[in-house]
Design a protein around this motif. Structure first.
Motif, PDB file in Angstrom:
ATOM      1  N   LYS A  74     -13.214  55.660  77.010  1.00 42.81           N
ATOM      2  CA  LYS A  74     -12.727  54.744  77.723  1.00 42.81           C
ATOM      3  C   LYS A  74     -10.963  54.730  78.052  1.00 42.81           C
ATOM      4  N   LEU A  75     -10.287  55.572  76.933  1.00 45.96           N
ATOM      5  CA  LEU A  75      -8.820  55.726  77.138  1.00 45.96           C
ATOM      6  C   LEU A  75      -8.557  56.912  78.163  1.00 45.96           C
ATOM      7  N   ALA A  76      -9.378  57.793  78.246  1.00 54.10           N
ATOM      8  CA  ALA A  76      -8.953  58.684  79.241  1.00 54.10           C
ATOM      9  C   ALA A  76      -8.536  58.613  80.606  1.00 54.10           C
TER      10      ALA A  76
ATOM     11  N   LYS B  51      -3.407  58.411  83.618  1.00 53.02           N
ATOM     12  CA  LYS B  51      -2.496  57.510  84.733  1.00 53.02           C
ATOM     13  C   LYS B  51      -0.993  57.495  84.125  1.00 53.02           C
ATOM     14  N   VAL B  52      -1.113  57.456  82.622  1.00 51.43           N
ATOM     15  CA  VAL B  52       0.239  57.542  82.056  1.00 51.43           C
ATOM     16  C   VAL B  52       0.826  58.906  82.342  1.00 51.43           C
TER      17      VAL B  52
ATOM     18  N   ALA C 124       4.560  59.515  83.917  1.00 52.35           N
ATOM     19  CA  ALA C 124       5.474  60.153  83.414  1.00 52.35           C
ATOM     20  C   ALA C 124       5.927  61.207  84.199  1.00 52.35           C
ATOM     21  N   LYS C 125       5.203  61.972  84.848  1.00 52.76           N
ATOM     22  CA  LYS C 125       5.546  63.187  85.607  1.00 52.76           C
ATOM     23  C   LYS C 125       6.442  62.426  86.860  1.00 52.76           C
ATOM     24  N   GLU C 126       6.112  61.707  87.259  1.00 54.54           N
ATOM     25  CA  GLU C 126       6.480  61.194  88.746  1.00 54.54           C
ATOM     26  C   GLU C 126       7.913  60.643  88.397  1.00 54.54           C
ATOM     27  N   HIS C 127       8.039  59.903  87.329  1.00 56.82           N
ATOM     28  CA  HIS C 127       9.026  58.812  87.114  1.00 56.82           C
ATOM     29  C   HIS C 127       9.989  59.405  85.882  1.00 56.82           C
TER      30      HIS C 127
ATOM     31  N   ASP D 288       0.763  66.996  79.836  1.00 54.49           N
ATOM     32  CA  ASP D 288      -0.619  66.871  79.381  1.00 54.49           C
ATOM     33  C   ASP D 288      -1.567  66.529  80.534  1.00 54.49           C
ATOM     34  N   GLU D 289      -1.040  66.139  81.648  1.00 54.73           N
ATOM     35  CA  GLU D 289      -1.870  65.991  82.733  1.00 54.73           C
ATOM     36  C   GLU D 289      -2.946  67.062  83.056  1.00 54.73           C
ATOM     37  N   GLY D 290      -4.264  66.759  83.194  1.00 49.97           N
ATOM     38  CA  GLY D 290      -5.145  67.685  83.557  1.00 49.97           C
ATOM     39  C   GLY D 290      -5.718  68.760  82.501  1.00 49.97           C
ATOM     40  N   THR D 291      -4.928  68.612  81.324  1.00 47.72           N
ATOM     41  CA  THR D 291      -5.145  69.577  80.362  1.00 47.72           C
ATOM     42  C   THR D 291      -6.564  69.248  79.716  1.00 47.72           C
ATOM     43  N   PRO D 292      -7.518  70.043  79.662  1.00 47.39           N
ATOM     44  CA  PRO D 292      -8.779  69.728  79.246  1.00 47.39           C
ATOM     45  C   PRO D 292      -8.523  69.891  77.529  1.00 47.39           C
ATOM     46  N   PRO D 293      -9.387  68.898  76.777  1.00 47.96           N
ATOM     47  CA  PRO D 293      -9.013  68.689  75.483  1.00 47.96           C
ATOM     48  C   PRO D 293      -9.472  70.089  74.717  1.00 47.96           C
TER      49      PRO D 293
END
Length: 97
Positions: free
Chosen positions: A10-12, A17-18, A22-25, A69-74
């Motif tokens: 549910k948190l994925a 989004k976070v 973080a990357k954008e701003h 961390d965006e898009g990094t598989p667990p």
């Protein structure tokens, strides 16, 4: 599926989004952290300068980790999909020399 797995699932989307925000701003967040650190340092008349700088540095490091961390598989064992049988796990090290 256990409670922890359900919670992670549910948190994925929120984590992604976070990470994107973080990357954008990130530059604006860094500037905000610096501004807050400076204000707090002035209000405390420099009494806690070292702790403020340490905390600001840790916050910036955490922001960098979140942005990357965006898009990094667990990783396997961290709630992700285990490696498939016969995949060999980690690749062999290159020969020395």
């Amino acid at each position: 599926m256990g409670l922890l797995d359900t919670l992670k699932a549910k948190l994925a989307p929120a984590k992604d989004k976070v990470s994107g925000l973080a990357k954008e701003h990130g530059d604006k967040i860094d500037q905000g952290l610096d501004k807050v650190a400076k204000t707090v340092d002035e209000k405390t008349k420099g009494k806690y300068s070292d702790k403020i700088q340490t905390g600001t540095g840790k916050a910036k490091d955490a922001l960098d980790r979140i942005a990357k961390d965006e898009g990094t598989p667990p990783s396997p064992g961290a709630g992700g999909t285990p490696p498939s049988p016969g995949s060999g796990g980690t690749p062999p090290s290159p020969p020395a020399g």
